[in-house]
Scaffold this active site. Sequence first.
Site, PDB file in Angstrom:
ATOM      1  N   LYS A 168     -34.319  46.558  13.362  1.00 18.04           N
ATOM      2  CA  LYS A 168     -33.087  46.913  14.123  1.00 18.04           C
ATOM      3  C   LYS A 168     -32.037  47.503  13.274  1.00 18.04           C
ATOM      4  CE  LYS A 168     -29.611  44.780  16.952  1.00 18.04           C
ATOM      5  NZ  LYS A 168     -28.953  43.567  17.688  1.00 18.04           N
ATOM      6  N   LYS A 195     -32.720  43.375  10.019  1.00 19.49           N
ATOM      7  CA  LYS A 195     -31.452  43.757  10.867  1.00 19.49           C
ATOM      8  C   LYS A 195     -30.364  44.700   9.836  1.00 19.49           C
ATOM      9  CE  LYS A 195     -28.249  41.946  14.191  1.00 19.49           C
ATOM     10  NZ  LYS A 195     -27.636  40.815  15.026  1.00 19.49           N
TER      11      LYS A 195
END
Length: 327
Positions: free
Chosen positions: A244, A191
């Site tokens: 992500k 992330k």
Amino acid sequence: MERTRRLRMNKNLRAMVRENHVRVDELIYPVFVIEGKNICEPVESMPGICQYSLDRLPEELDRVVGAGVPAVLLFGIPAHKDEVGSGAYDPQGIVPKAIRLIREQYHDLVVIADVCLCEYTSHGHCGLIQGEEILNDETLPLLARASVVYAEAGADIIAPSDMMDKRVAAIRQALDEKGFVNTPIMSYSAKFASAYYGPFRDAAHSAPGFGDRKTYQMDPANGREALREVEQDLKEGADLIIAKPAMAYLDVLKEITTHYNVPVVAYNVSGEYAMVKAAAEKGWIDEKRIVMEHMTGFKRAGAKMIITYHALDVARWLREEEQEKRG
């Protein structure tokens, strides 16, 4: 002479040799639930996305089930925020209540509970703070506590998005001790500290009150580091891995799927969604073609599943294409 165009001469032939396919049963739809009554509040920066109070939530869930999308990812917006994010691990908090509602009314829907403190803290960071330092180890027990609360409410999957070191191990231990040994962890391992999250922070009311999240989310310039994050989370007990954002990090997604035999999930985030919607509203792009090209790109890079705000549209388009084939 070799002519690769020979296999592209009509749509049926192209379909027969197609390497990657987008499937409805691989889609995950994010849903925002908020305290209050009779709320269906549009998110201005995310056309088509709303915040739902529990009494209005079935409206959205009916659309999800009707579209054939098998899973939702829940984000909660509490009525009260404090320094320690207590709403995240309150058994009567908004997310546990939403989970229980889904379990009672939508038995087959897979419920994924996002685990983080940012929506629940008054300062907007993903962990506890001391001054302007985000505390790692002190945050872990709260994330573990929230995970157990969600599992007790009936969540099928726990998805920690906080990016604190060692949080997967803390959550796995807590779940196992409470008897949830079969509850999988879908970790936001790769992330990045991305500029693509802006619309989400509008939707979840989770913008940091000071500074940024660069001390715990990953540097966008680092690709190999993502593999370290993934490896550590797998060692700690993660069952699925999230990359992500998706679009600007397809190289990272591909590297993860190349190095690890584990289901990898692409998170097609809010900023990616908002850009497509804005351009489509201007008439500058063909929304369906662009979105499906993105979905196919995620699959081509190796994604097994896709978290996307486009999920209901994608499901509809796939159903229409199937109906067209059947005549």
